[in-house]
Scaffold this motif. Structure first.
Motif, PDB file in Angstrom:
ATOM      1  N   SER A 171       0.817  -1.227   0.000  1.00  0.00           N
ATOM      2  CA  SER A 171       0.000   0.000   0.000  1.00  0.00           C
ATOM      3  C   SER A 171       0.845   1.269   0.000  1.00  0.00           C
ATOM      4  O   SER A 171       0.534   2.236  -0.674  1.00  0.00           O
ATOM      5  N   TRP A 172       1.899   1.264   0.818  1.00  0.00           N
ATOM      6  CA  TRP A 172       2.691   2.486   1.001  1.00  0.00           C
ATOM      7  C   TRP A 172       4.054   2.417   0.308  1.00  0.00           C
ATOM      8  O   TRP A 172       4.808   3.394   0.329  1.00  0.00           O
ATOM      9  N   GLY A 173       4.403   1.238  -0.210  1.00  0.00           N
ATOM     10  CA  GLY A 173       5.667   1.079  -0.932  1.00  0.00           C
ATOM     11  C   GLY A 173       6.864   0.769  -0.062  1.00  0.00           C
ATOM     12  O   GLY A 173       7.982   0.680  -0.552  1.00  0.00           O
ATOM     13  N   THR A 174       6.660   0.619   1.226  1.00  0.00           N
ATOM     14  CA  THR A 174       7.780   0.273   2.112  1.00  0.00           C
ATOM     15  C   THR A 174       7.285  -0.621   3.241  1.00  0.00           C
ATOM     16  O   THR A 174       6.141  -0.495   3.681  1.00  0.00           O
ATOM     17  N   PHE A 175       8.148  -1.527   3.692  1.00  0.00           N
ATOM     18  CA  PHE A 175       7.748  -2.443   4.761  1.00  0.00           C
ATOM     19  C   PHE A 175       7.552  -1.712   6.089  1.00  0.00           C
ATOM     20  O   PHE A 175       6.719  -2.067   6.892  1.00  0.00           O
ATOM     21  N   TRP A 176       8.380  -0.699   6.300  1.00  0.00           N
ATOM     22  CA  TRP A 176       8.352  -0.022   7.608  1.00  0.00           C
ATOM     23  C   TRP A 176       8.620   1.468   7.426  1.00  0.00           C
ATOM     24  O   TRP A 176       9.629   1.827   6.827  1.00  0.00           O
TER      25      TRP A 176
END
Lengths: 44, 222
Positions: B99-104
């Motif tokens: 969704s946001w393009g990064t795991f964290w």
């Protein structure tokens, strides 16, 4: 094969593994419970 | 016999939830293919809170009645709670990636679950640091109750105070579940089945804890 099916099959395999492990654990625990009950009876 | 029937129902039901989540349920417009993660991420998050609540209740019962089995139950519930918290973090992280393009990205929701994991990791560190059984039980019971006080704060309050990218929870401000019929069926079935699996695991862990106490008692009597 659609990748969604592959992921679904992997999920099903993981679930079957967890379920099998839990069943196996329950079986071992029943046996252990019986042993413990016997030991407790012998002690008293 | 009854146990076998329950186990069969549980196995078929969870398999049905998995098949339903991947094949039958429709997709959310915004999430598309990633809709499926809801059916796994939300139930494990719910069980995390439930397990920590059960642990706090047993810790309270231990302090009230001073029976070691309650302390053992609290430890078992906290162990499962921690396991499900890790699962919630991992599934949430996968969701964040798509969704946001990064795991964290240290979103308030991610930060709060991270702090919660640290708090409960400290519970196990505390237990392993004290050898004397009764002292360990008293201190860890007090700690488990205090730790649970932070759970509603980190799970429900912090993500609402600060701006978060995390989607509205199922219990949201509008009081509506924004899902169509098929999604609701799979979602609520998943919640029920995950809870049933958790209860099974918890009961097994409780039995193991009781047996361990019985073995210790037998060893002392010898």
């Amino acid at each position: 094969m659609n990748p969604v099916y592959v992921v679904m099959i992997i999920n099903l395999i993981i679930w079957a593994g967890i379920f099998g492990y839990m069943l196996n654990l329950s079986k071992h625990m029943s046996a252990l419970r019986k042993k413990l009950n016997k030991l407790s009876d012998n002690e008293h | 016999m009854v146990k076998k029937i329950w186990n069969t129902i549980l196995f078929v039901w969870m398999s049905g939830v998995i098949v339903g989540a991947f094949i039958w349920a429709t997709q959310q417009k915004a999430l598309k293919e990633y809709t499926r993660i809801i059916y796994f991420h939300v139930p494990v998050s719910w069980i995390t809170v439930l397990a920590f609540l059960i642990a706090a209740v047993y810790s309270f019962l231990y302090l009230k009645k001073r029976l070691l089995k309650y302390d053992a139950y609290a430890e078992a519930a906290n162990q499962l709670g921690f396991l499900f918290a890790v699962l919630a973090t991992v599934t949430g992280s996968i969701w964040a990636k798509v969704s946001w393009g990064t795991f964290w990205n240290w979103d308030p929701r991610e930060t709060s679950i991270f702090i919660l994991l640290l708090i409960y990791a400290a519970y196990f560190a505390l237990r392993s640091a004290i050898e004397e059984q009764d002292r360990r039980a008293i201190l860890s019971s007090v700690y488990a109750i205090l730790a649970f006080v932070t759970v509603p704060f980190f799970v429900f309050i912090v993500p609402r105070i600060y701006f978060s990218l995390h989607p509205d929870p199922v219990i949201n401000q509008t009081g509506e579940v924004n899902m169509d019929f098929k999604q609701r069926v799979v979602f609520f079935s998943s919640l029920i089945t995950f809870t049933a699996v958790f209860v099974w695991m918890l009961k097994t862990k409780f039995e193991i804890a009781v047996m361990r106490l019985r073995i210790k008692k037998l060893e002392r009597e010898k």
